[in-house]
Motif scaffolding. Sequence first.
Motif, short mmCIF file in Angstrom:
data_model
loop_
_atom_site.label_atom_id
_atom_site.label_comp_id
_atom_site.label_asym_id
_atom_site.label_seq_id
_atom_site.Cartn_x
_atom_site.Cartn_y
_atom_site.Cartn_z
N LEU A 1 -4.09 3.37 -6.70
CA LEU A 1 -4.53 1.96 -6.73
C LEU A 1 -6.04 1.86 -6.52
CD1 LEU A 1 -1.63 0.46 -4.58
CD2 LEU A 1 -2.07 -0.09 -6.98
N GLU A 2 -6.54 2.66 -5.58
CA GLU A 2 -7.97 2.60 -5.27
C GLU A 2 -8.80 3.06 -6.49
OE1 GLU A 2 -8.68 1.39 -2.14
OE2 GLU A 2 -10.74 1.23 -2.86
N ALA A 3 -8.36 4.16 -7.12
CA ALA A 3 -9.08 4.66 -8.31
C ALA A 3 -9.01 3.64 -9.44
CB ALA A 3 -8.48 6.00 -8.76
N LEU A 4 -7.87 2.94 -9.53
CA LEU A 4 -7.70 1.92 -10.57
C LEU A 4 -8.65 0.74 -10.35
CD1 LEU A 4 -6.30 0.43 -12.88
CD2 LEU A 4 -4.34 0.01 -11.40
N ALA A 5 -8.76 0.29 -9.10
CA ALA A 5 -9.66 -0.84 -8.80
C ALA A 5 -11.09 -0.51 -9.24
CB ALA A 5 -9.61 -1.17 -7.31
N ILE A 6 -11.48 0.74 -9.05
CA ILE A 6 -12.85 1.15 -9.43
C ILE A 6 -12.95 1.33 -10.95
CG2 ILE A 6 -14.59 2.98 -9.13
CD1 ILE A 6 -13.19 3.45 -6.30
N GLY A 7 -11.92 1.94 -11.53
CA GLY A 7 -11.92 2.20 -12.98
C GLY A 7 -11.94 0.93 -13.82
N LEU A 8 -11.28 -0.12 -13.34
CA LEU A 8 -11.29 -1.39 -14.10
C LEU A 8 -12.72 -1.86 -14.32
CD1 LEU A 8 -8.37 -3.34 -12.35
CD2 LEU A 8 -8.43 -2.67 -14.77
#
Length: 456
Positions: free
Chosen positions: A299-306
């Motif tokens: 989830l954390e990597a996704l928040a940054i990747g978005l």
Amino acid sequence: MKYIPEPFRIKSVEPLRMLTREERVQKIKEANYNVFALNSDDVYIDLLTDSGTNAMSNAQWAGVMNGDESYAGATSYRNVVATARDIFGMEYIQPVHQGRAAEKVLLPILLEGKKYAISNMHFDTTRGHVVLAGCIPVDCVVPEALDTQLRAPFKGNMDVERLEKLINEFGKENVGVIIMTVTNNSAGGQPVSIENIRKTRAIADKYGIPMMIDAARYAENAYFIKQREPEFKNATIKEIVAETFKYGDMFTMSAKKDAIVNMGGLIGMRSKKIYDLVKQRCISFEGFVTYGGLSGRDLEALAIGLKEGIDESYLQYRIGQMEYLAARLDEAGIAYQSPVGGHAVFVDAAKMFPNMPWYEYPGQALTVELYIEAGIRGCDIGSYMMDRHPVTREEQRAEFEFTRLAIPRRVYTQAHLDIIADALIAIKERANEVKGYKIIEEAPILRHFTAKLEAL
Ligand SMILES: *Cc1c(COP(=O)(O)O)cnc(C)c1O
């Protein structure tokens, strides 16, 4: 053509090994000429898919360490929700483990008591989930998409006139959802214009049908709009993404594409009523609402990747890679779905092997040759991938015979792209010696993943 330089430097590397030509001939034979049966470490340049094969940034890897693994109420969940609300402008955000999970959770809610879903083009898993929900998926792309040599700016668009005809023919009460896929993956990663999204929305409003965005490549689509749709030439990518999503009632997303992570997905929606149903189904199928089948670190990597996905210098480099490879193919007279799309080059294998009949699978023949020539793994998007007719069990001819070369994000360099172009040129020079294939073993559906083939 000028190569757009990487807007990053490399901090971590993953060694690659190039087998000899003799070894590759042996490996592909042992794999029964099916590239899905190859081991990844026997592949030099892996272009099987751009899904989940992305290289994460230093910030994302730091996010992996910061991920909050709490079952309920994790900060990483709240970071995803806040970021997705900000970018997509929808109130309710539900993380799930990948794109098809979003479809599995949402589509049965939209399709209950309905008969049809209409899309510019359903992606395979979307098509599957429409069928599983008891409905018929109908594709309605503009006719330009079918001519690989026609250079139109928005070959992914919905055919809006036909859409309206279909709704009248089916009865508006029978159409559960209009799905706009951006970019249009199955048509070759071709973009959809805001003008077309607005027209589609107007039809959705006229007939009272919800409009869903299949948003896997939201950022690549926005970049093409900036390049090709004059109204948006001075807009930021973030503004174009906001404009795109303004016309949707809800979206599903595979975050394994433009959100630059290895696993993840999202559902977004405006309706509280639908969100309440989504939460229930999510808990049964994916996990509690605040993790949705993902680890806190994902989830954390996704928040940054978005956010990284909508960085314009990144997108310029990303689409620049496609355009560079496509320009090398233009110079060599190698046909592909043009202009090149956002995530892959779809080489027209029927044009590469004009004497090979479709039932000897030109797209698969080129896939095998690319592995033998330079250890490159692409995949067939053609009559080999097409399953037999469900009733007559006869072979079906696909609309195209493509070999798809999907480019992972932030993974390969200009030198790798040159190897790909050089390999295609070398194969073109000996094209009349290349033989077709026949299938000796196959599953009844989705045969291309596991089939065994024999060279003719
Ligand atoms: C990849 C993709 C999906 C499915 O997502 P998965 O993460 O592979 O389950 C759905 N729609 C489109 C347009 C896609 O590209």
